[in-house]
Design an enzyme around this catalytic site. Structure first.
Site, mmCIF file in Angstrom:
data_model
loop_
_atom_site.group_PDB
_atom_site.id
_atom_site.type_symbol
_atom_site.label_atom_id
_atom_site.label_comp_id
_atom_site.label_asym_id
_atom_site.label_seq_id
_atom_site.Cartn_x
_atom_site.Cartn_y
_atom_site.Cartn_z
ATOM 1 N N LYS A 401 0.841 -1.210 0.000
ATOM 2 C CA LYS A 401 0.000 0.000 0.000
ATOM 3 C C LYS A 401 0.870 1.253 0.000
ATOM 4 C CE LYS A 401 -1.711 -1.501 3.778
ATOM 5 N NZ LYS A 401 -2.464 -1.810 5.025
ATOM 6 N N THR A 432 -6.433 9.765 8.769
ATOM 7 C CA THR A 432 -6.229 8.476 8.086
ATOM 8 C C THR A 432 -6.178 7.320 9.084
ATOM 9 O OG1 THR A 432 -3.836 8.757 8.165
ATOM 10 C CG2 THR A 432 -4.947 9.533 6.172
ATOM 11 N N GLY A 434 -7.031 4.146 10.622
ATOM 12 C CA GLY A 434 -7.829 2.983 10.221
ATOM 13 C C GLY A 434 -7.917 2.735 8.725
ATOM 14 N N THR A 435 -7.096 3.413 7.920
ATOM 15 C CA THR A 435 -7.188 3.182 6.458
ATOM 16 C C THR A 435 -6.826 1.740 6.100
ATOM 17 O OG1 THR A 435 -4.988 4.145 6.281
ATOM 18 C CG2 THR A 435 -6.831 5.534 5.573
ATOM 19 N N GLY A 436 -5.788 1.219 6.758
ATOM 20 C CA GLY A 436 -5.351 -0.148 6.433
ATOM 21 C C GLY A 436 -6.414 -1.174 6.801
ATOM 22 N N CYS A 437 -7.036 -0.999 7.994
ATOM 23 C CA CYS A 437 -8.089 -1.925 8.440
ATOM 24 C C CYS A 437 -9.258 -1.870 7.450
ATOM 25 C CB CYS A 437 -8.608 -1.525 9.824
ATOM 26 S SG CYS A 437 -7.308 -1.326 11.042
HETATM 27 N N1 LIG Z 1 -4.192 10.555 1.803
HETATM 28 C C1 LIG Z 1 -4.609 9.511 1.104
HETATM 29 N N2 LIG Z 1 -5.282 9.687 -0.056
HETATM 30 C C2 LIG Z 1 -5.744 8.640 -0.788
HETATM 31 N N3 LIG Z 1 -5.568 7.365 -0.421
HETATM 32 C C3 LIG Z 1 -4.899 7.100 0.723
HETATM 33 C C4 LIG Z 1 -4.381 8.151 1.556
HETATM 34 N N4 LIG Z 1 -3.790 7.587 2.636
HETATM 35 C C5 LIG Z 1 -3.925 6.256 2.500
HETATM 36 N N5 LIG Z 1 -4.569 5.958 1.337
HETATM 37 C C6 LIG Z 1 -4.933 4.627 0.847
HETATM 38 O O1 LIG Z 1 -5.444 3.915 1.959
HETATM 39 C C7 LIG Z 1 -5.100 2.555 1.880
HETATM 40 C C8 LIG Z 1 -4.336 2.146 3.144
HETATM 41 O O2 LIG Z 1 -2.999 2.541 2.965
HETATM 42 P P1 LIG Z 1 -2.000 2.896 4.120
HETATM 43 O O3 LIG Z 1 -0.648 2.905 3.518
HETATM 44 O O4 LIG Z 1 -2.470 4.144 4.796
HETATM 45 O O5 LIG Z 1 -2.191 1.668 5.051
HETATM 46 P P2 LIG Z 1 -1.864 1.523 6.564
HETATM 47 O O6 LIG Z 1 -0.691 2.378 6.891
HETATM 48 O O7 LIG Z 1 -1.776 0.092 6.848
HETATM 49 O O8 LIG Z 1 -3.124 2.116 7.228
HETATM 50 P P3 LIG Z 1 -3.330 2.386 8.778
HETATM 51 O O9 LIG Z 1 -3.454 3.883 8.828
HETATM 52 O O10 LIG Z 1 -4.584 1.721 9.135
HETATM 53 O O11 LIG Z 1 -2.146 1.846 9.489
HETATM 54 C C9 LIG Z 1 -4.291 2.410 0.594
HETATM 55 O O12 LIG Z 1 -5.145 2.050 -0.469
HETATM 56 C C10 LIG Z 1 -3.738 3.803 0.388
HETATM 57 O O13 LIG Z 1 -3.376 4.031 -0.956
HETATM 58 C C1 LIG Z 2 -7.125 -2.327 17.216
HETATM 59 C C2 LIG Z 2 -6.326 -1.667 16.155
HETATM 60 N N1 LIG Z 2 -6.042 -2.318 15.022
HETATM 61 C C3 LIG Z 2 -5.327 -1.720 14.042
HETATM 62 C C4 LIG Z 2 -4.880 -0.453 14.203
HETATM 63 C C5 LIG Z 2 -4.046 0.178 13.104
HETATM 64 O O1 LIG Z 2 -4.691 1.254 12.502
HETATM 65 P P1 LIG Z 2 -3.974 2.661 12.397
HETATM 66 O O2 LIG Z 2 -2.584 2.401 11.879
HETATM 67 O O3 LIG Z 2 -4.765 3.432 11.428
HETATM 68 O O4 LIG Z 2 -3.939 3.279 13.753
HETATM 69 C C6 LIG Z 2 -5.183 0.217 15.416
HETATM 70 N N2 LIG Z 2 -4.785 1.463 15.665
HETATM 71 N N3 LIG Z 2 -5.904 -0.417 16.370
#
Ligand SMILES: Nc1ncnc2c1ncn2[C@@H]1O[C@H](COP(=O)(O)OP(=O)(O)OP(=O)(O)O)[C@@H](O)[C@H]1O
Ligand SMILES: Cc1ncc(COP(=O)(O)O)c(N)n1
Length: 493
Positions: A401, A432, A434-437
């Site tokens: 990602k 952002t 929770g984007t990954g979840c």
């Molecule tokens: N500012 C943004 N604009 C558009 N798409 C985004 C943006 N930030 C993240 N994404 C998209 O969101 C999805 C999750 O990517 P990201 O790299 O943020 O994952 P992550 O770091 O595991 O997320 P988390 O914030 O939950 O840890 C991907 O499809 C990424 O391209």
């Molecule tokens: C319970 C739980 N699972 C996953 C994430 C990661 O998400 P993020 O990187 O967006 O904080 C989190 N913060 N909490």
């Protein structure tokens, strides 16, 4: 116009040009495109001039008017080659078409194509655009022996093939004359707007039972069978502030049309500014949750998120193998957006060793990709190398990602054979959490609905972009997304 109830559709007949494929502009500009290929700029209204002419007369006109040193037959061959090349290499499906066809397949509704275009073009275009897998049979006017304006024969043959009476067979058309024929033949007609027949929308509406400005509008207005929700399980941690973890997963599943269930790995006390406490559940209780779900409501997909310790990973690996779980999507959560570490060092190795081989897809972000491979990811080439390295080590497809990149949000899928890029416009939103979840749950939901991996990622990416673009702004840190941004219901008001 009326909504479409999915259970009313027993068979579907699609026109191709202007309904499934965005091909009408080519028919409107074939002469111009041919001349462009000869290095000649066509007069502005050439197509209007050619419209009333036969192929031969049109070729003679172009020969004379543009001083072409070619015979009329060579010109006709050249135009035919332009058309062939367009269908074989250029034409794209209209927006919403793959989703609709996939949806019909999910309900076991037979799908046929009825078209006046020649079979060789139809097959080339449907294969290249990936739509052929949804089509049970193609009928062409030249093979049937009569055009759509003159007779409903092509629709009757398609319905006979599907074994459906005309009154339960839906015909999707953009041209009013074809809609009229189908309606007179007793079929249910769905009229769809296409730019090429903008001037005749009144006539089209007069001859259809349902009318939509686009396939996307139609998708939103189909009443799916509410008794057929597909179940999906999330195995993840709870986020008290509701933006990530199990809470984000369940909201995402609801918004993506599946039935969400959960097995909680840990309770976290967190908000948009940080994580203040984590309590892992007892391994037996995690195992009992997974047993309770699988032995009663077997999920069609499983999403795995935060799992901090080896003992819990062991339980998950044991249960997923025991139940032969399908469509497992693993988000290797390591560090929260707020900076808190969510996995112990010794757990990473257990996760890669025991859970990766059970996953259909893993979805690391860039820092996670670096941690898993030891490769510093600074460029597109680094992303590709790292994905190949993960596939080589663990044998599972990987979506790297790009949310942590600076200029874009492009994600890259490697399935062991092909690299596919999913490009996303970077949305200027600091929220952002929770984007990954959210992305991994949307992918799992789509897999459960029987989309393939690539379509599942493409649609999940559209969903997350919409959820980010809704610009929800809660909390004083990096806030959550609006998971329900596209839910339309009177209860939302
Ligand atoms: N500012 C943004 N604009 C558009 N798409 C985004 C943006 N930030 C993240 N994404 C998209 O969101 C999805 C999750 O990517 P990201 O790299 O943020 O994952 P992550 O770091 O595991 O997320 P988390 O914030 O939950 O840890 C991907 O499809 C990424 O391209
Ligand atoms: C319970 C739980 N699972 C996953 C994430 C990661 O998400 P993020 O990187 O967006 O904080 C989190 N913060 N909490």
């Amino acid at each position: 116009m009326k909504k479409i109830v999915i259970s009313d559709i027993k068979g579907a007949i699609f026109d191709m040009d202007g309904v499934l494929l965005d091909s009408m502009p080519m028919w409107d500009h074939a002469g111009e495109m041919y001349l462009a290929g000869q290095g000649i700029q066509a007069e502005p209204d050439l197509e209007k001039v050619l419209f009333t002419m036969t192929m031969m007369k049109g070729a003679e006109y172009m020969q004379e008017h543009y001083g072409l040193e070619l015979s009329a037959k060579e010109i006709i061959d050249g135009i035919n080659e332009t058309v062939r090349d367009f269908y074989a290499n250029k034409v794209e499906p209209k927006s919403g078409v793959p989703e609709l066809l996939r949806f019909l397949k999910r309900y076991d509704i037979p799908v046929t194509v009825a078209t006046s275009t020649d079979r060789c073009h139809v097959e080339a275009a449907l294969v290249r655009t990936g739509l052929m897998k949804y089509v049970d049979r193609i009928f062409t006017c030249s093979e049937v022996g009569v055009g759509k304006a003159a007779s409903p024969k092509i629709y009757e043959m398609a319905a006979e093939f599907m074994g459906t009476p005309a009154s339960d067979t839906f015909v999707f058309e953009d041209a009013y004359h074809a809609a009229e024929t189908a309606q007179n033949g007793g079929f249910v007609v769905v009229g769809l707007f296409d730019e090429s027949s903008r001037d005749r929308q009144g006539d089209l509406i007069a001859h259809c039972d349902h009318y939509f400005k686009s396939m996307d509008d139609m998708l939103c207005s189909i009443n799916s069978d509410r008794s057929r929700l597909v179940p999906v399980l999330t195995i993840a941690g709870s986020d008290s502030s509701g933006g990530a973890g199990v809470q984000a997963d369940l909201k995402t599943m609801q918004a993506n049309g599946v039935f969400g269930m959960s097995a909680i790995t840990a309770l976290t006390a967190q908000n948009t500014t940080g994580v203040t406490a984590i309590m892992n559940v007892i391994p037996d209780v995690l195992g009992a949750q997974i047993d309770a779900v699988f032995t009663d409501i077997r999920p069609k997909a499983v999403k795995i998120g935060m799992v901090s310790v080896p003992e819990l990973i062991d339980v998950i690996a044991d249960r997923l193998a025991r139940y032969n779980a399908e469509n497992v999507v693993l988000d290797p959560v390591m560090v929260a957006t707020s900076g808190a570490k969510l996995i112990s060092d010794d757990a990473v190795e257990v996760m890669t060793g025991k859970l990766f081989p059970l996953a259909k897809l893993i979805t690391p972000n860039i820092p996670e990709t670096e941690a898993l491979t030891g490769i510093s990811v600074k460029s597109v080439a680094d992303m590709e190398n790292a994905a190949r390295c993960i596939y080589g080590k663990y044998g599972c497809a990987v979506l790297v990602k790009g949310g942590h990149s600076i200029n874009d949000a492009n994600d890259m899928l490697f399935d062991g054979e092909n690299i596919t890029w999913f490009s996303g416009k970077r949305i200027d939103n600091p929220n952002t959490h929770g984007t990954g979840c959210t992305l991994s749950s949307a992918i799992a939901s789509n897999l459960a609905k029987e989309y393939d991996v690539s379509d599942s990622v493409r649609m999940a990416k559209q969903y997350i972009s919409g959820a980010l673009a809704a610009m929800l702004d809660l909390g004083s840190g990096s806030g959550p997304l609006n998971h329900g941004f596209d839910i339309r219901s009177r209860y939302m008001l």
